[in-house]
Design an enzyme around this catalytic site. Structure first.
Site, PDB file in Angstrom:
ATOM      1  N   VAL A   1       1.426  -3.739   3.874  1.00  0.00           N
ATOM      2  CA  VAL A   1       1.304  -4.997   4.616  1.00  0.00           C
ATOM      3  C   VAL A   1       2.547  -5.886   4.545  1.00  0.00           C
ATOM      4  CG1 VAL A   1      -1.224  -5.200   4.710  1.00  0.00           C
ATOM      5  CG2 VAL A   1       0.018  -6.058   2.704  1.00  0.00           C
TER       6      VAL A   1
ATOM      7  N   LYS B   1       0.435   3.474  -2.866  1.00  0.00           N
ATOM      8  CA  LYS B   1      -0.804   4.219  -3.129  1.00  0.00           C
ATOM      9  C   LYS B   1      -0.608   5.738  -3.251  1.00  0.00           C
ATOM     10  CE  LYS B   1      -3.782   0.717  -0.936  1.00  0.00           C
ATOM     11  NZ  LYS B   1      -4.486   0.372   0.316  1.00  0.00           N
TER      12      LYS B   1
ATOM     13  N   SER C   1       0.806  -1.235   0.000  1.00  0.00           N
ATOM     14  CA  SER C   1       0.000   0.000   0.000  1.00  0.00           C
ATOM     15  C   SER C   1       0.833   1.276   0.000  1.00  0.00           C
ATOM     16  CB  SER C   1      -0.922   0.025   1.219  1.00  0.00           C
ATOM     17  OG  SER C   1      -1.962  -0.896   1.043  1.00  0.00           O
TER      18      SER C   1
ATOM     19  N   TYR D   1      -3.179  -3.223 -10.432  1.00  0.00           N
ATOM     20  CA  TYR D   1      -2.988  -2.707  -9.054  1.00  0.00           C
ATOM     21  C   TYR D   1      -2.136  -3.679  -8.235  1.00  0.00           C
ATOM     22  CZ  TYR D   1      -4.278  -2.256  -4.135  1.00  0.00           C
ATOM     23  OH  TYR D   1      -4.226  -2.186  -2.769  1.00  0.00           O
TER      24      TYR D   1
ATOM     25  N   TYR E   1      -5.304   4.629   7.714  1.00  0.00           N
ATOM     26  CA  TYR E   1      -6.635   4.010   7.729  1.00  0.00           C
ATOM     27  C   TYR E   1      -7.407   4.348   9.009  1.00  0.00           C
ATOM     28  CZ  TYR E   1      -3.973   1.306   4.325  1.00  0.00           C
ATOM     29  OH  TYR E   1      -3.170   0.928   3.302  1.00  0.00           O
TER      30      TYR E   1
HETATM   31  O1  DON Z   1      -4.595  -4.578  -1.745  1.00  0.00           O
HETATM   32  C1  DON Z   1      -4.045  -5.192  -0.860  1.00  0.00           C
HETATM   33  O2  DON Z   1      -4.709  -5.837  -0.050  1.00  0.00           O
HETATM   34  C2  DON Z   1      -2.519  -5.218  -0.752  1.00  0.00           C
HETATM   35  N1  DON Z   1      -1.923  -5.404  -2.004  1.00  0.00           N
HETATM   36  C3  DON Z   1      -2.029  -3.963  -0.116  1.00  0.00           C
HETATM   37  C4  DON Z   1      -2.640  -3.722   1.237  1.00  0.00           C
HETATM   38  C5  DON Z   1      -1.783  -2.931   2.144  1.00  0.00           C
HETATM   39  O3  DON Z   1      -0.596  -2.874   2.042  1.00  0.00           O
HETATM   40  C6  DON Z   1      -2.511  -2.325   3.294  1.00  0.00           C
HETATM   41  N2  DON Z   1      -1.653  -1.492   4.107  1.00  0.00           N
HETATM   42  N3  DON Z   1      -1.225  -1.565   5.177  1.00  0.00           N
END
Ligand code: DON
Length: 439
Positions: free
Chosen positions: A261, A67, A64, A191, A243
Site C-alpha cells: 500500500v 509478505k 505487504s 507484523y 488479492y
Molecule cells: O496490514 C496492513 O494493512 C499494511 N501494513 C499492509 C497492507 C498492504 O500493503 C496491502 N497491499 N497492497
C-alpha cells in the site's frame, strides 16, 4: 552504444505518468502524506544486472510486499508442515484485510492476505524467539533478499499501529482459533514493524530477482532460502499476490507478483528477472494504479506472461545425419538449446523413428546449454536402450553439460569432446588423449 533497456523503461514511465487516478493509502496517515507523483521502474536480472528509470532510489515502506518474503522465512525456519498447518494456500478472492478464515480448518486462507501474513510473521525464526528477536530475524531475512541491511521507518510504524484496529481484530480472531498462540497485540506490532521496513524500487527488484534466481541473491551469491521454498512462494504469489484482483492479474499480466500500500509492486519471472515499480496512488484493491499499468505493458511488450507458450522444444534436434559410410558410419543426433521434458521427448522420438542402422550413434551436446533433471534421465535411458540394441553410444559433451552420464543397467556411454572422436580412426578413437571416460 547505450543499452536499449533503460530507454525502454523511460518510455514506459512517460506513457503512464499522466494517469493521476487512485489515492494514497488513507488508513495509514503517514502514507496518505506521501508524494503521489513518485514514479520508478527497475528490472534486475538473475545475473545481477540492474536497469532502472525514474525514482528508483527513493525509500518507501515495503508494506505487504514483505509478505511473500516473510512466508519464505517461516517455511525455511519451521519447515513446510508446521506452516501449512496454520496457513492455507487458497486464493481468497477477498480484500487484503478481510476478516475471514477457512471454514473447516480455521486457518487463514493464504499468506498474502493480512490474516495469513500476521500468522506467517509469528512463524518466522525458530520456536521460542522473543518478539524482538523475531522482528530481527525478519529484518535480517528481508535484508538478505535485498543484499543490503534494511531499516524500519518508525514514524510509519507508529502511525499504522495507532490505527491498527482491523489487524488487531484479525489477530484476536486468530488467537481465538489457536492459530496464534501469543499475545495478539505483540504479534501485530511485529507484523507492523515488518511492513514498515524501508526499501527502494532497486531493492525490491533485487529481492524479486532473488526469488527468480531460485533463492540465490544475484549480487551477494547468498542462498537466502532453499529452492523448494521459492517454488512455494512464487506459486502463492501467482494465485494470491494481487488479492481480489488475482484472476485479472494472472490472465492479463501472468507474472507472480505482490503489491504494497505504499505504492510498491514486484514481479518475479523464474529464471529471468525481478521487476519492481513504485507509484503511490492505489486502486480499490490496494494495488498501485500506474504500477499495474506498467506491468501490463512489460508483460505484453516483453512476452513475459508465464503461460505464453515457448517455441523452444521443437528445435531441440538441430540435425540428424550420418558421418562416414559402411561399418564405420556414425549416426549423429545434434541437439541444441535448453532441454526439458518436451525437448527430451523430441530426442526419444527421433531415436525411435530413425531406428539407426549404424552401429555407432552419437548424441552431440556441443550446442546444448542446459539439461534439466528429467531430460537428463530420459537421454541416458535412450543411451541405455541403444546399447542394449547393440549400438556403441557416444556423448559429445565438451563442457560436461550432462554430468555423471551413467545410463545404468547394461547401458554404456563413451564421452568425447568432439564428434570426430566417435569415428573409428585409429588416431582419434583408441589413442586420443581427448577421449575422456567410458561408463
Ligand atoms: O496490514 C496492513 O494493512 C499494511 N501494513 C499492509 C497492507 C498492504 O500493503 C496491502 N497491499 N497492497
Amino acid at each position: 552504444m547505450r543499452s536499449v533497456i533503460p530507454d525502454y523503461l523511460v518510455e514506459a514511465l512517460r506513457d503512464v505518468e499522466p494517469d493521476g487516478s487512485g489515492e494514497q493509502a488513507g488508513y495509514i496517515p503517514e502514507l496518505a502524506a506521501a508524494d503521489p507523483e513518485r514514479l520508478g521502474a527497475v528490472f534486475a536480472t538473475v545475473q545481477g544486472e540492474v536497469y532502472g528509470a525514474g525514482d528508483i532510489d527513493t525509500e518507501f515502506t515495503i508494506q505487504s510486499i514483505s509478505k511473500p518474503f516473510t512466508y519464505a522465512l517461516a517455511l525455511t525456519d519451521r519447515g513446510f508442515d508446521p506452516v501449512l498447518a496454520k496457513v492455507g494456500v487458497e486464493p481468497s478472492g477477498e480484500a487484503f484485510n478481510q476478516i475471514s478464515l477457512e471454514g473447516d480448518t480455521g486457518r487463514p486462507l493464504n499468506p498474502m492476505i493480512n490474516a495469513g501474513a500476521i500468522t506467517a510473521h509469528s512463524l518466522a525464526g525458530p520456536e521460542g524467539l522473543s518478539p524482538a528477536e523475531r522482528v530481527e530475524r525478519v529484518i535480517h531475512g528481508l535484508s538478505a533478499f535485498a543484499g543490503r541491511r534494511l531499516r524500519t521507518d518508525e514514524a510509519v510504524c507508529v502511525s499504522e499501529m495507532e490505527h491498527a484496529h482491523r489487524n488487531l481484530a484479525i489477530a484476536h480472531m486468530l488467537r481465538s482459533h489457536d492459530v496464534l498462540t501469543e499475545d495478539p497485540r505483540t504479534v501485530v506490532e511485529g507484523y507492523t514493524r515488518q511492513c514498515s521496513v524501508l526499501v527502494t524500487a532497486r531493492d525490491l527488484a533485487m529481492m524479486a530477482a532473488t526469488l527468480a534466481n531460485r533463492g540465490v541473491n544475484p549480487l551477494s551469491g547468498e542462498q537466502v532460502v532453499p529452492g523448494p521454498v521459492v517454488r512455494q512462494v512464487l506459486s502463492v504469489m501467482f494465485t494470491c499476490g494481487m488479492y481480489d484482483a488475482a484472476g485479472d492479474w494472472a490472465t492479463q499480466v501472468g507474472i507472480p507478483a505482490k503489491s504494497g500500500v505504499a505504492g510498491g509492486l514486484i514481479g518475479a519471472l523464474p529464471g529471468q528477472i525481478g521487476i519492481a515499480t513504485f507509484s503511490p496512488r492505489l486502486d480499490p484493491h490496494g494495488n498501485s494504479v500506474r504500477g499495474v499499468s506498467l506491468f501490463e505493458r512489460f508483460s505484453s511488450d516483453m512476452g513475459m506472461h508465464l503461460m505464453g507458450v515457448p517455441a523452444a522444444a521443437r528445435a531441440v534436434v538441430r540435425a540428424n545425419h550420418v558421418l562416414g559410410s559402411g561399418p564405420d558410419a556414425l549416426r549423429v543426433l545434434q541437439l541444441q538449446g535448453g532441454i526439458g521434458f518436451a525437448g527430451a521427448e523430441r530426442v526419444v522420438r527421433e531415436a525411435v523413428n530413425s531406428a539407426p542402422p549404424e552401429v555407432r550413434v552419437a548424441m552431440d551436446l556441443t550446442m546444448v546449454y542446459s539439461i534439466d533433471d528429467v531430460a537428463r534421465r530420459m537421454l541416458l535411458e535412450v543411451a541405455r536402450r541403444l546399447t542394449l540394441d547393440g549400438h556403441d553410444v557416444y556423448l559429445v559433451d565438451p563442457e560436461s553439460i550432462l554430468p555423471d552420464p551413467d545410463p545404468g543397467d547394461g547401458g554404456r556411454v563413451t564421452v568425447v569432446d568432439i564428434v570426430e572422436q566417435a569415428m573409428p580412426s585409429p588416431h582419434t578413437v583408441e589413442t586420443s588423449p581427448l577421449k575422456r571416460n567410458v561408463l
